[in-house]
Design a protein around this motif. Structure first.
Motif, PDB file in Angstrom:
ATOM      1  N   GLN A  42       0.832  -1.202   0.000  1.00 38.53           N
ATOM      2  CA  GLN A  42       0.000   0.000   0.000  1.00 38.53           C
ATOM      3  C   GLN A  42       0.869   1.255   0.000  1.00 38.53           C
ATOM      4  O   GLN A  42       0.562   2.231  -0.697  1.00 38.53           O
ATOM      5  CB  GLN A  42      -0.916  -0.021   1.213  1.00 38.53           C
ATOM      6  CG  GLN A  42      -2.008   1.007   1.163  1.00 38.53           C
ATOM      7  CD  GLN A  42      -2.985   0.850   2.319  1.00 38.53           C
ATOM      8  OE1 GLN A  42      -2.724   0.151   3.287  1.00 38.53           O
ATOM      9  NE2 GLN A  42      -4.125   1.509   2.216  1.00 38.53           N
ATOM     10  N   ALA A  43       1.955   1.231   0.734  1.00 38.90           N
ATOM     11  CA  ALA A  43       2.869   2.381   0.752  1.00 38.90           C
ATOM     12  C   ALA A  43       3.510   2.578  -0.619  1.00 38.90           C
ATOM     13  O   ALA A  43       3.662   3.713  -1.086  1.00 38.90           O
ATOM     14  CB  ALA A  43       3.934   2.178   1.825  1.00 38.90           C
ATOM     15  N   ARG A  44       3.875   1.495  -1.283  1.00 38.26           N
ATOM     16  CA  ARG A  44       4.455   1.600  -2.635  1.00 38.26           C
ATOM     17  C   ARG A  44       3.437   2.186  -3.607  1.00 38.26           C
ATOM     18  O   ARG A  44       3.787   3.036  -4.440  1.00 38.26           O
ATOM     19  CB  ARG A  44       4.898   0.224  -3.124  1.00 38.26           C
ATOM     20  CG  ARG A  44       6.171  -0.249  -2.511  1.00 38.26           C
ATOM     21  CD  ARG A  44       6.590  -1.563  -3.128  1.00 38.26           C
ATOM     22  NE  ARG A  44       7.585  -2.197  -2.302  1.00 38.26           N
ATOM     23  CZ  ARG A  44       7.850  -3.474  -2.316  1.00 38.26           C
ATOM     24  NH1 ARG A  44       7.181  -4.288  -3.125  1.00 38.26           N
ATOM     25  NH2 ARG A  44       8.784  -3.981  -1.533  1.00 38.26           N
ATOM     26  N   LEU A  45       2.207   1.692  -3.534  1.00 46.00           N
ATOM     27  CA  LEU A  45       1.168   2.228  -4.416  1.00 46.00           C
ATOM     28  C   LEU A  45       0.947   3.721  -4.179  1.00 46.00           C
ATOM     29  O   LEU A  45       0.733   4.491  -5.117  1.00 46.00           O
ATOM     30  CB  LEU A  45      -0.139   1.465  -4.219  1.00 46.00           C
ATOM     31  CG  LEU A  45      -0.186   0.059  -4.804  1.00 46.00           C
ATOM     32  CD1 LEU A  45      -1.460  -0.643  -4.380  1.00 46.00           C
ATOM     33  CD2 LEU A  45      -0.078   0.105  -6.318  1.00 46.00           C
ATOM     34  N   LEU A  46       1.008   4.135  -2.937  1.00 50.92           N
ATOM     35  CA  LEU A  46       0.852   5.550  -2.613  1.00 50.92           C
ATOM     36  C   LEU A  46       1.995   6.373  -3.206  1.00 50.92           C
ATOM     37  O   LEU A  46       1.763   7.438  -3.775  1.00 50.92           O
ATOM     38  CB  LEU A  46       0.784   5.730  -1.099  1.00 50.92           C
ATOM     39  CG  LEU A  46       0.546   7.135  -0.595  1.00 50.92           C
ATOM     40  CD1 LEU A  46      -0.773   7.687  -1.125  1.00 50.92           C
ATOM     41  CD2 LEU A  46       0.542   7.150   0.915  1.00 50.92           C
ATOM     42  N   ARG A  47       3.220   5.847  -3.110  1.00 50.94           N
ATOM     43  CA  ARG A  47       4.366   6.568  -3.699  1.00 50.94           C
ATOM     44  C   ARG A  47       4.230   6.658  -5.216  1.00 50.94           C
ATOM     45  O   ARG A  47       4.478   7.713  -5.809  1.00 50.94           O
ATOM     46  CB  ARG A  47       5.673   5.866  -3.326  1.00 50.94           C
ATOM     47  CG  ARG A  47       6.102   6.105  -1.888  1.00 50.94           C
ATOM     48  CD  ARG A  47       7.530   5.653  -1.631  1.00 50.94           C
ATOM     49  NE  ARG A  47       7.732   4.224  -1.802  1.00 50.94           N
ATOM     50  CZ  ARG A  47       7.546   3.299  -0.857  1.00 50.94           C
ATOM     51  NH1 ARG A  47       7.135   3.669   0.333  1.00 50.94           N
ATOM     52  NH2 ARG A  47       7.778   2.032  -1.105  1.00 50.94           N
ATOM     53  N   ILE A  48       3.805   5.574  -5.859  1.00 51.81           N
ATOM     54  CA  ILE A  48       3.624   5.572  -7.315  1.00 51.81           C
ATOM     55  C   ILE A  48       2.524   6.559  -7.701  1.00 51.81           C
ATOM     56  O   ILE A  48       2.664   7.312  -8.674  1.00 51.81           O
ATOM     57  CB  ILE A  48       3.300   4.151  -7.816  1.00 51.81           C
ATOM     58  CG1 ILE A  48       4.535   3.266  -7.681  1.00 51.81           C
ATOM     59  CG2 ILE A  48       2.801   4.169  -9.257  1.00 51.81           C
ATOM     60  CD1 ILE A  48       4.266   1.793  -7.917  1.00 51.81           C
ATOM     61  N   SER A  49       1.456   6.586  -6.927  1.00 51.89           N
ATOM     62  CA  SER A  49       0.356   7.509  -7.192  1.00 51.89           C
ATOM     63  C   SER A  49       0.833   8.959  -7.083  1.00 51.89           C
ATOM     64  O   SER A  49       0.455   9.802  -7.911  1.00 51.89           O
ATOM     65  CB  SER A  49      -0.776   7.244  -6.205  1.00 51.89           C
ATOM     66  OG  SER A  49      -1.776   8.212  -6.336  1.00 51.89           O
ATOM     67  N   ARG A  50       1.651   9.239  -6.093  1.00 51.98           N
ATOM     68  CA  ARG A  50       2.179  10.609  -5.936  1.00 51.98           C
ATOM     69  C   ARG A  50       3.066  10.985  -7.108  1.00 51.98           C
ATOM     70  O   ARG A  50       3.016  12.108  -7.608  1.00 51.98           O
ATOM     71  CB  ARG A  50       2.951  10.726  -4.626  1.00 51.98           C
ATOM     72  CG  ARG A  50       2.072  10.762  -3.408  1.00 51.98           C
ATOM     73  CD  ARG A  50       2.899  10.875  -2.160  1.00 51.98           C
ATOM     74  NE  ARG A  50       2.046  10.856  -0.988  1.00 51.98           N
ATOM     75  CZ  ARG A  50       2.455  10.575   0.224  1.00 51.98           C
ATOM     76  NH1 ARG A  50       3.738  10.298   0.440  1.00 51.98           N
ATOM     77  NH2 ARG A  50       1.626  10.580   1.232  1.00 51.98           N
ATOM     78  N   ILE A  51       3.893  10.050  -7.560  1.00 54.20           N
ATOM     79  CA  ILE A  51       4.795  10.323  -8.683  1.00 54.20           C
ATOM     80  C   ILE A  51       3.970  10.615  -9.934  1.00 54.20           C
ATOM     81  O   ILE A  51       4.232  11.559 -10.668  1.00 54.20           O
ATOM     82  CB  ILE A  51       5.763   9.145  -8.907  1.00 54.20           C
ATOM     83  CG1 ILE A  51       6.768   9.097  -7.763  1.00 54.20           C
ATOM     84  CG2 ILE A  51       6.477   9.260 -10.245  1.00 54.20           C
ATOM     85  CD1 ILE A  51       7.619   7.841  -7.756  1.00 54.20           C
ATOM     86  N   HIS A  52       2.941   9.793 -10.182  1.00 58.10           N
ATOM     87  CA  HIS A  52       2.102   9.994 -11.365  1.00 58.10           C
ATOM     88  C   HIS A  52       1.313  11.293 -11.280  1.00 58.10           C
ATOM     89  O   HIS A  52       1.101  11.954 -12.305  1.00 58.10           O
ATOM     90  CB  HIS A  52       1.149   8.816 -11.572  1.00 58.10           C
ATOM     91  CG  HIS A  52       1.815   7.598 -12.124  1.00 58.10           C
ATOM     92  ND1 HIS A  52       2.623   7.618 -13.230  1.00 58.10           N
ATOM     93  CD2 HIS A  52       1.789   6.313 -11.717  1.00 58.10           C
ATOM     94  CE1 HIS A  52       3.068   6.418 -13.476  1.00 58.10           C
ATOM     95  NE2 HIS A  52       2.586   5.577 -12.554  1.00 58.10           N
ATOM     96  N   SER A  53       0.912  11.689 -10.113  1.00 56.93           N
ATOM     97  CA  SER A  53       0.170  12.948  -9.994  1.00 56.93           C
ATOM     98  C   SER A  53       1.084  14.145 -10.208  1.00 56.93           C
ATOM     99  O   SER A  53       0.641  15.184 -10.692  1.00 56.93           O
ATOM    100  CB  SER A  53      -0.523  13.042  -8.640  1.00 56.93           C
ATOM    101  OG  SER A  53       0.409  13.178  -7.603  1.00 56.93           O
ATOM    102  N   LEU A  54       2.371  14.008  -9.885  1.00 50.65           N
ATOM    103  CA  LEU A  54       3.323  15.094 -10.131  1.00 50.65           C
ATOM    104  C   LEU A  54       3.662  15.203 -11.604  1.00 50.65           C
ATOM    105  O   LEU A  54       3.923  16.302 -12.108  1.00 50.65           O
ATOM    106  CB  LEU A  54       4.600  14.874  -9.319  1.00 50.65           C
ATOM    107  CG  LEU A  54       4.478  15.034  -7.811  1.00 50.65           C
ATOM    108  CD1 LEU A  54       5.804  14.651  -7.146  1.00 50.65           C
ATOM    109  CD2 LEU A  54       4.105  16.454  -7.456  1.00 50.65           C
TER     110      LEU A  54
END
Length: 133
Positions: A119-131
């Motif tokens: 879940q933490a990895r998915l959150l980091r990936i989501s943040r990267i994609h939103s940036l």
């Protein structure tokens, strides 16, 4: 849209839990050793393992399970009354139940930790994609 952040460390405050666990272990040991209820009492160590599964790491669960097995064997060794054969069979059944419960609790704890990490990895990936977008 702001995504809630996950805690970086597990939320564990085992102080009160550990005190209750030690008291419960002592009480079960005394009941198992001082009474003639050797048939079922030591199996209740599994309840303590399950109750502590949310408060301990998998290493802590291994130590707890080992302690419960040791207390079961110690109680068998110092109890002077009752049928020796029946006591041995009950001790072995209790030991197997404790080991299986400890294994299952450790497996569940490791699965929870893996899910938290995913879940933490998915959150980091989501943040990267939103940036990037």
């Amino acid at each position: 849209m702001k995504t809630p952040s996950l805690p970086t460390t597990p939320r564990r405050r085992p102080g009160l839990h550990l005190t209750a666990m030690v008291l419960a272990l002592a009480l079960l040991f005394l009941i198992d050793t001082a009474t003639r209820y050797e048939v079922a009492v030591s199996v209740f160590y599994t309840v303590i393992i399950l109750a502590m599964a949310h408060a301990l790491t998998w290493r802590g669960l291994i130590v707890l399970s080992g302690s419960c097995v040791a207390l079961t064997w110690l109680s068998f060794l110092i109890t002077s009354y009752g049928d020796q054969r029946a006591g041995l069979v009950n001790m072995l059944i209790s030991t197997v139940a404790i080991v299986i419960t400890g294994y299952l609790a450790c497996t569940a704890e490791l699965a929870r930790a893996a899910a938290h990490e995913a879940q933490a990895r998915l959150l980091r990936i989501s943040r990267i994609h939103s940036l990037e977008g």
